[in-house]
Design an enzyme around this catalytic site. Structure first.
Site: not given
Ligand SMILES: *[C@@H]1O[C@H](CO)[C@@H](O)[C@H](O)[C@H]1NC(C)=O
Length: 358
Positions: A43, A333, A336
């Site tokens: 990600s 978040d 991340h």
């Protein structure tokens, strides 16, 4: 008089010369530093490859993309740009590195590089399997398909140059630590921390060697960050005070140091290849421990929702609100970093490691 004439002549000559330079040099002097950047990973490097696959590890909805152009949720796990975008623009290639699965890519977009990264992927095949995302071997299959497309666009000869001179970046491993090893019994029963680190090093080394066999000459592998210090790991494993989760960080540092040694071995096996471990552990750890030094105020919570657990589908504008000033936050978040943090990390990586590859 003679002196005057020769002076005029040399000025004239000089003017012609600089005009010629102005016309001829730019393509080599101001062009991109490498023809393309090609990325594999999770990600941290995923610009939206998970958008249309059946997984909970996706984020193509608000508030993701809050600070992206047009506040667009593209599938990037961030409020704005991710490291791949900063790398591509620092190399003078383009402003955004697109997701390979995006069906609207222009020929120019394809030949200047894409990302195959898929949020939730790991070195450990179990990690990608449990998350039902695009595993590293599947990313390689897509890469082979991509190579055919580039050959069709650019011709065999130019394509060969592109593939040999491109910068390849690999960034995975965080999810092996945070999603597979610690929270599940899948590996823990058979591997202690050092032996799991070795397992990951083996997979990482195999992947790098496969890339080399496919013609990659310049490969940067991003090390595992201090994943025990991200907000969600603090909440799940950091005790009542939400400190950094020590075993998670131990696994990360053990992987980084052992993989560095392994990479030297691979280098010796393939002379002439430029291989670098881009270690982000120390810098990110420092940003988290001393956020004020870097212009932040909050590093133990993310900006989305309570900041302690929300990530991917749990960070959505229906159930989670966004912090008033994202620029004060290290994390977007619970997992991340924010765009601002990514920018600092890439500037650091570029100075310290990436310039060695170009
Ligand atoms: C992010 O977007 C929000 C909403 O438009 C805005 O208030 C904020 O200033 C932006 N922050 C940064 C760091 O760009």
């Amino acid at each position: 008089m003679r002196l005057f004439i020769s002076l005029v002549a040399s000025i004239f000559f000089f003017m012609i010369l600089s005009k010629l330079e102005a016309q001829d040099i730019p393509s080599s002097n101001h062009g991109p530093l490498v023809p393309a950047v090609i990325v594999f990973g999770d990600s941290i490097m995923d610009p939206g490859n998970n958008n249309d696959i059946k997984t909970v590890i996706k984020c193509n909805f608000p508030p993701y993309g809050l600070n992206f152009t047009g506040a667009k949720p593209t599938g990037r796990f961030c409020n704005g740009k991710i490291p791949t975008d900063f790398i591509a623009s620092k190399l003078g290639i383009k402003e955004y590195l697109p997701a390979y699965v995006d069906t609207n890519l222009s020929p120019e977009d394809l030949i200047t590089g894409v990302s195959f990264a898929s949020g939730g992927s790991g070195y450990d095949p179990l990690t990608s399997k449990v998350a039902s995302v695009i595993s590293l071997p599947q990313q390689l299959v897509l890469f082979k398909e991509y190579r055919e497309k580039v050959r069709a666009i650019a011709g065999d000869e130019r394509a060969a140059t592109i593939f040999a001179e491109s910068l390849y970046v690999v960034c995975v491993g965080s999810d092996d630590v945070a999603n597979t090893y610690f929270p599940t019994p899948l590996r823990k029963t058979m591997y202690d921390i050092p032996s799991y680190a070795n397992l990951l090093v083996g997979y990482a080394s195999d992947f790098v060697q496969e890339l080399i066999q496919l013609g990659a000459q310049k490969i940067g592998v991003v090390g595992i960050p201090p994943i025990g210090c991200v907000p969600s790991q603090r909440t799940l494993s950091g005790g009542i005070l939400r400190g950094c989760a020590t075993p998670q960080n131990q696994l990360a540092t053990l992987f980084n140091s052992r993989f560095d040694v392994e990479l030297q071995r691979v280098k010796a096996k393939y002379p002439g290849r430029l291989l670098v471990l881009a270690d982000i552990y120390g810098i990110l750890y420092d940003i988290i421990q001393r956020p004020n030094t870097y212009g932040f105020e909050v590093s133990s919570r993310g900006c989305c929702g309570t900041g302690k657990l929300e990530v991917a589908i749990l960070c959505n504008s229906v159930t989670a609100s966004v912090c008033p000033d994202v620029s004060k936050y290290v994390f977007w978040d619970s997992y991340h970093p924010t765009e601002k943090t990514y920018k600092i990390l890439v500037d650091y990586l570029y100075e310290k490691y990436i310039h060695l590859l170009i």
